[in-house]
Design a protein around this motif. Structure first.
Motif, PDB file in Angstrom:
ATOM      1  N   CYS A 172      36.596  76.099  74.630  1.00  0.00           N
ATOM      2  CA  CYS A 172      37.837  77.486  75.626  1.00  0.00           C
ATOM      3  C   CYS A 172      37.432  78.260  76.151  1.00  0.00           C
ATOM      4  CB  CYS A 172      39.168  77.486  75.538  1.00  0.00           C
ATOM      5  SG  CYS A 172      39.194  75.758  74.692  1.00  0.00           S
ATOM      6  N   LEU A 173      35.976  78.691  76.989  1.00  0.00           N
ATOM      7  CA  LEU A 173      36.272  79.652  77.240  1.00  0.00           C
ATOM      8  C   LEU A 173      35.112  79.077  78.632  1.00  0.00           C
ATOM      9  CD1 LEU A 173      34.036  81.171  74.030  1.00  0.00           C
ATOM     10  CD2 LEU A 173      36.344  82.318  75.602  1.00  0.00           C
ATOM     11  N   PRO A 174      35.258  79.929  80.011  1.00  0.00           N
ATOM     12  CA  PRO A 174      35.030  79.818  81.310  1.00  0.00           C
ATOM     13  C   PRO A 174      33.329  79.854  80.924  1.00  0.00           C
ATOM     14  CG  PRO A 174      36.562  81.507  81.164  1.00  0.00           C
ATOM     15  CD  PRO A 174      36.351  81.348  80.426  1.00  0.00           C
ATOM     16  N   GLN A 175      32.445  80.692  80.433  1.00  0.00           N
ATOM     17  CA  GLN A 175      30.776  80.105  80.924  1.00  0.00           C
ATOM     18  C   GLN A 175      30.120  79.053  79.781  1.00  0.00           C
ATOM     19  OE1 GLN A 175      32.798  82.261  79.595  1.00  0.00           O
ATOM     20  NE2 GLN A 175      31.879  84.182  78.046  1.00  0.00           N
ATOM     21  N   TYR A 176      31.365  79.046  78.626  1.00  0.00           N
ATOM     22  CA  TYR A 176      30.652  77.788  77.707  1.00  0.00           C
ATOM     23  C   TYR A 176      31.288  76.202  77.802  1.00  0.00           C
ATOM     24  CZ  TYR A 176      28.811  81.799  75.512  1.00  0.00           C
ATOM     25  OH  TYR A 176      27.843  82.720  75.313  1.00  0.00           O
ATOM     26  N   ASN A 177      32.537  76.414  78.333  1.00  0.00           N
ATOM     27  CA  ASN A 177      32.972  74.931  78.415  1.00  0.00           C
ATOM     28  C   ASN A 177      32.705  73.422  79.437  1.00  0.00           C
ATOM     29  OD1 ASN A 177      35.434  76.316  77.199  1.00  0.00           O
ATOM     30  ND2 ASN A 177      36.908  75.100  78.797  1.00  0.00           N
ATOM     31  N   LYS A 178      31.598  73.759  80.629  1.00  0.00           N
ATOM     32  CA  LYS A 178      30.870  73.078  80.991  1.00  0.00           C
ATOM     33  C   LYS A 178      29.798  72.715  80.277  1.00  0.00           C
ATOM     34  CE  LYS A 178      31.607  72.527  85.263  1.00  0.00           C
ATOM     35  NZ  LYS A 178      31.775  72.805  86.820  1.00  0.00           N
ATOM     36  N   LEU A 179      28.503  73.391  79.763  1.00  0.00           N
ATOM     37  CA  LEU A 179      27.504  73.367  79.134  1.00  0.00           C
ATOM     38  C   LEU A 179      27.864  72.745  77.648  1.00  0.00           C
ATOM     39  CD1 LEU A 179      24.762  74.370  79.078  1.00  0.00           C
ATOM     40  CD2 LEU A 179      25.220  76.648  77.589  1.00  0.00           C
ATOM     41  N   ASP A 224      43.041  86.915  83.664  1.00  0.00           N
ATOM     42  CA  ASP A 224      42.704  85.922  84.640  1.00  0.00           C
ATOM     43  C   ASP A 224      43.632  84.714  85.223  1.00  0.00           C
ATOM     44  OD1 ASP A 224      40.574  84.777  83.856  1.00  0.00           O
ATOM     45  OD2 ASP A 224      39.655  86.166  85.513  1.00  0.00           O
ATOM     46  N   VAL A 225      43.035  83.335  86.644  1.00  0.00           N
ATOM     47  CA  VAL A 225      43.751  82.201  86.829  1.00  0.00           C
ATOM     48  C   VAL A 225      42.355  81.278  85.693  1.00  0.00           C
ATOM     49  CG1 VAL A 225      43.582  80.116  88.435  1.00  0.00           C
ATOM     50  CG2 VAL A 225      45.031  82.965  88.907  1.00  0.00           C
ATOM     51  N   ILE A 226      41.018  81.585  86.213  1.00  0.00           N
ATOM     52  CA  ILE A 226      40.164  81.400  85.634  1.00  0.00           C
ATOM     53  C   ILE A 226      40.199  80.761  83.908  1.00  0.00           C
ATOM     54  CG2 ILE A 226      37.710  81.070  85.605  1.00  0.00           C
ATOM     55  CD1 ILE A 226      36.987  82.133  87.928  1.00  0.00           C
ATOM     56  N   LYS A 227      40.447  81.931  83.647  1.00  0.00           N
ATOM     57  CA  LYS A 227      40.068  81.733  82.413  1.00  0.00           C
ATOM     58  C   LYS A 227      41.593  81.513  81.378  1.00  0.00           C
ATOM     59  CE  LYS A 227      38.127  86.373  80.510  1.00  0.00           C
ATOM     60  NZ  LYS A 227      38.478  88.106  80.375  1.00  0.00           N
ATOM     61  N   ILE A 228      42.838  81.003  82.132  1.00  0.00           N
ATOM     62  CA  ILE A 228      44.049  80.358  81.797  1.00  0.00           C
ATOM     63  C   ILE A 228      43.781  78.284  81.811  1.00  0.00           C
ATOM     64  CG2 ILE A 228      46.170  79.775  82.131  1.00  0.00           C
ATOM     65  CD1 ILE A 228      46.399  82.411  83.133  1.00  0.00           C
ATOM     66  N   MET A 229      42.612  78.516  82.450  1.00  0.00           N
ATOM     67  CA  MET A 229      42.705  76.744  82.809  1.00  0.00           C
ATOM     68  C   MET A 229      41.802  76.378  82.297  1.00  0.00           C
ATOM     69  SD  MET A 229      44.909  76.222  86.099  1.00  0.00           S
ATOM     70  CE  MET A 229      43.830  74.338  86.015  1.00  0.00           C
ATOM     71  N   ALA A 230      40.341  77.020  82.102  1.00  0.00           N
ATOM     72  CA  ALA A 230      39.572  77.566  80.499  1.00  0.00           C
ATOM     73  C   ALA A 230      40.304  76.949  79.488  1.00  0.00           C
ATOM     74  CB  ALA A 230      38.781  78.094  80.616  1.00  0.00           C
ATOM     75  N   LYS A 231      41.285  77.294  79.539  1.00  0.00           N
ATOM     76  CA  LYS A 231      42.357  77.448  77.613  1.00  0.00           C
ATOM     77  C   LYS A 231      43.128  76.326  78.209  1.00  0.00           C
ATOM     78  CE  LYS A 231      42.228  81.984  76.582  1.00  0.00           C
ATOM     79  NZ  LYS A 231      41.637  81.627  75.403  1.00  0.00           N
ATOM     80  N   VAL A 232      43.033  75.295  79.488  1.00  0.00           N
ATOM     81  CA  VAL A 232      43.397  73.594  78.683  1.00  0.00           C
ATOM     82  C   VAL A 232      43.633  72.899  77.998  1.00  0.00           C
ATOM     83  CG1 VAL A 232      44.429  71.842  80.582  1.00  0.00           C
ATOM     84  CG2 VAL A 232      44.602  74.098  81.617  1.00  0.00           C
TER      85      VAL A 232
END
Length: 330
Positions: free
Chosen positions: A43-50, A147-155
């Protein structure tokens, strides 16, 4: 119960069936591993996809190499490809057939893993929730200071406090899961259609007689290697028995025992010893066995059994007193 016995008999009928059974078991194991795997998105933008791509890619690679490792066609193919050309020429079509059979079986478990992950959708949500446009949905939490990116990363983290009593996370999750399942079903449909087309078109471009020859000799290599291993085990057992018996006979003192010995026991022992000597094929030293194995590897025998197939047989012909043939007995 009878059907289960038939399935077991099929998987034990030959090495190809055994390989199919092992690949199916490996595919079922991959499904079991995924269902028991505790997937926790960072649930972190820099680690989710990886993290998500690692879970989707690394296990299939492991399952692929595991399938290559346990597939019997791998050893047979490598032995045929790497062996020196002695009395037997190499057939590239056989090596190609074995390689194709090995790859097809090894890809089964990885494809099952990828399809299960796509149809489940959790990994896809973790990887691509940041890429969703939040304007498509209502109820975005705007009082968190993030910010919006961090919120979307926590979905993917449904237990997060910012999504409590909010339908926004469920809507985004359903949206991304639909894409994931659509990709999964599309891949499955593509594989089925590709296999069906290949099955229908292949006879139009390949010579069926050549295919039968290739399949026959690939099965022959498998059976030959299996019989050679079994013969080596029997030969080694008889050779070891001879060495052990010879050792103990050399260590014991000479004694004379006068005991009655039934003749049929002596005859049976002599027959057993003759049979054992026949299995040893006159090999009595380590150097002889090493030379034989060296000859098998560097100069495999030619695929010609004419001498055995046309072995001369004794034919007894019964005649009457006038020399007229009554009948013949082979």
């Amino acid at each position: 119960m009878e059907r289960l016995k038939l399935v077991l008999q099929y998987f034990q009928s030959n090495s190809e069936s055994i390989s199919n059974g092992i690949c199916i078991i490996l595919a079922l194991v991959s499904v079991k591993l995924y269902t028991s795997f505790d997937f926790n998105c960072p649930c972190l933008p820099q680690y989710n996809k990886l993290y998500s791509l690692g879970v989707m890619i690394v296990p299939p690679i492991i399952l692929f190499f595991l399938g290559v490792l346990i597939n019997r066609h791998t050893g047979v193919m490598m032995d045929e490809w790497m062996r020196p050309i002695g009395n037997r020429s190499k057939n590239p079509a056989v090596v190609k057939y074995l390689f194709s059979a090995m790859i097809q079986r090894a890809l089964l478990a990885p494809m099952v893993w990828i399809l299960v992950t796509l149809l489940d959708g959790k990994i896809f949500i973790c990887a691509f929730s940041v890429s969703v446009d939040p304007a498509l949905f209502s109820g975005l939490p705007n009082n968190t200071g993030l910010d919006v990116i961090k919120i979307m990363a926590k979905v993917p983290c449904k237990e997060d406090i910012i999504f409590r009593n909010s339908s926004f996370r469920k809507a985004v999750s359903r949206y991304v899961r639909c894409y994931s399942q659509a990709v999964g079903w599309s891949i499955l449909l593509f594989l089925i259609v590709l296999g069906a087309i290949g099955r229908l078109i292949k006879p139009c471009f390949d010579d069926h007689a050549t295919f039968l020859q290739t399949r026959y000799w690939s099965n022959y290599l498998d059976v030959e290697q299996k019989l050679f291993d079994e013969t080596c085990v029997l030969h080694a057992r008889d050779f070891a028995r001879k060495c052990v018996v010879q050792f103990f006979e050399d260590m014991r003192e000479d004694t004379v025992l006068h005991l009655p010995h039934p003749p049929f026991i002596a005859n049976s022992r002599e027959a057993w010893e003759e049979e054992e000597e026949e299995r040893l094929h006159g090999i009595s030293k380590q150097d002889q066995m090493d030379q034989l194995l060296n000859k098998w590897y560097y100069s495999k025998p030619e695929l010609d059994v004419t001498r055995i197939a046309h072995r001369p047989r004794t034919c007894v012909t019964w005649e009457d007193r006038d020399g007229k043939t009554l009948y013949s007995d082979v």
